[in-house]
Enzyme design. Sequence first.
Site, PDB file in Angstrom:
ATOM      1  N   HIS A 142      -4.872  -7.562  -0.913  1.00  0.00           N
ATOM      2  CA  HIS A 142      -4.052  -6.359  -0.781  1.00  0.00           C
ATOM      3  C   HIS A 142      -3.252  -6.323   0.522  1.00  0.00           C
ATOM      4  O   HIS A 142      -2.119  -5.871   0.543  1.00  0.00           O
ATOM      5  CB  HIS A 142      -4.975  -5.139  -0.873  1.00  0.00           C
ATOM      6  CG  HIS A 142      -4.270  -3.828  -0.911  1.00  0.00           C
ATOM      7  ND1 HIS A 142      -3.461  -3.424  -1.949  1.00  0.00           N
ATOM      8  CD2 HIS A 142      -4.247  -2.802  -0.003  1.00  0.00           C
ATOM      9  CE1 HIS A 142      -2.988  -2.217  -1.714  1.00  0.00           C
ATOM     10  NE2 HIS A 142      -3.435  -1.818  -0.531  1.00  0.00           N
TER      11      HIS A 142
ATOM     12  N   TYR B 233      -2.805  11.311   2.033  1.00  0.00           N
ATOM     13  CA  TYR B 233      -3.444  11.367   0.712  1.00  0.00           C
ATOM     14  C   TYR B 233      -3.392  12.787   0.151  1.00  0.00           C
ATOM     15  O   TYR B 233      -3.154  12.984  -1.043  1.00  0.00           O
ATOM     16  CB  TYR B 233      -4.890  10.893   0.799  1.00  0.00           C
ATOM     17  CG  TYR B 233      -5.043   9.401   0.939  1.00  0.00           C
ATOM     18  CD1 TYR B 233      -5.308   8.598  -0.167  1.00  0.00           C
ATOM     19  CD2 TYR B 233      -4.911   8.775   2.175  1.00  0.00           C
ATOM     20  CE1 TYR B 233      -5.445   7.216  -0.043  1.00  0.00           C
ATOM     21  CE2 TYR B 233      -5.051   7.398   2.314  1.00  0.00           C
ATOM     22  CZ  TYR B 233      -5.308   6.631   1.197  1.00  0.00           C
ATOM     23  OH  TYR B 233      -5.437   5.275   1.317  1.00  0.00           O
TER      24      TYR B 233
ATOM     25  N   ASP C  30       0.852  -1.190   0.000  1.00  0.00           N
ATOM     26  CA  ASP C  30       0.000   0.000   0.000  1.00  0.00           C
ATOM     27  C   ASP C  30       0.896   1.252   0.000  1.00  0.00           C
ATOM     28  O   ASP C  30       1.816   1.332  -0.808  1.00  0.00           O
ATOM     29  CB  ASP C  30      -0.961  -0.042   1.190  1.00  0.00           C
ATOM     30  CG  ASP C  30      -2.097   0.960   1.076  1.00  0.00           C
ATOM     31  OD1 ASP C  30      -3.052   0.691   0.330  1.00  0.00           O
ATOM     32  OD2 ASP C  30      -2.018   2.022   1.706  1.00  0.00           O
TER      33      ASP C  30
END
Length: 486
Positions: A463, A409, A262
């Site tokens: 993931h 982010y 990630d």
Amino acid sequence: MEVSKQKKGKKKDDKVATSNKKKNKVIKTAKSYSSCAVTLTVISIIVAVVAYLIYTVVFHIPELPAVDLDVWWGPNHTKLSQDTAIRPFRIVFSDAMQEQLVKKFDHHRRLEKHKSFDDTAWTYGVHSSAREQIFSFWQYKYKIKERERFFNQFQHFRTNVQGLDLHFMRVRPKVENVKVLPIILLHGWPSSFREFYDVAPLLTTQRPDYDFVFEVVVPSLPGFGFSQGAVRPGLGPFQVAIVMRNLMNRLGFTKYYVHGGDFGHVIGSIMATLFPNEVLGFHSNMPLTLAKPSVFGRVLGAVWPTILDSHNWQKIYPLKEKIEFLIEEMGYSHLQATKPDTIGITLNESPVGLATYIFDKIMIYTDAENKFLEDGGLAKYFNGSMTDLIDNVMVYWVTESITTSMRIYKEVSSVELILEQIPTSVPTWFLCLENEPFYYPEMLLRWKYPNLTGTTTYKFGGHFAALEKPQILADDIFLAVKSIKQ
């Protein structure tokens, strides 16, 4: 005589006309050749310009961005009093926190609940029955003091790097006469250092046919868990990579391996690009690159998918279907990249809200088909227990770090995209699991990772490999490093 003169005159006129026609034809031919030459010249110029644009936009390798190793992310007034000591740290779930949690649970229990639609599973988000299942488990079956002891089974520390008090876990092997290789394990969002609890002991245990083990460093990324967040904007993956490198140097490691998934993949990849003389090898369970030739190649590959990946082309095509999935499932990333503090306030007010928000991301990225199950796959994955998942939520709840974690982010900038265009010479290895939504085949990965030593592919897993398949991940890290060392 006159008739003869007229005939001669006519012949002369015909010769002149014929001559004029030939001249006109020559002139037209010359003009035609001239026109063709102009057209070809224009086309050549256009082709050259297009080729140049493709080169500059797609294939041009930019210069490495300037790297400042000493950017200060903490309060300015702490610069003169920075404590660079490595201090022991213990994770504590305080009585006050537990009392607050009980009150929040009681409030949630009294609320009128809005039921999800029948037969929609998680296609509208976390189903109401799953929400109550999470709440019930956390309130009645999750043993907080027992989990506190679990968290402290490994040694924890804090140290100040670039003005930030960073938390990290350090697991040393108990071996003799065996090479000990340092490795830093980097988590992403919405996971935490807790993700690697089952992996760390596997990496520090000696194995047959391997002449080495690992010393494992697992940090909480800045703003995540027990690591302090920046007091000013700008701490994106590029800057976090520098912080992580400085942390490893603080611990005495100038040569080390890096694993990431990630955002940990993004940060680890940047570390390998910026510090190729320090990073001995890079391992990732997210086979992704945003190098422009790779993205361009993926789009063109839609015409003939098997030419890129004859065995796993279904992971990336049909392109329309994959894009639709990302649009549907990545709305949260747009929200967090624009207004992380707004959603952070909401999530900090409700433990159940925080848990469902995090659970939704983990379960869908573990297997996209989970959205069609009423419990979201909770009974199917993670040994059917929610303990590991609640542990991860507790890290965010206890530290109130959900807001600062989501800011990463928003802090992603053009510099990260520039770094994606710069190939790294560091030996790299990818673990490719079946349900990983961010997948690129080897042919495309090599634009960014020309020294791609190998990949391992399995027909299972998603993931969050460290949480779901710790044994597989540990096995692959050993295999990758053994190959890189040879």
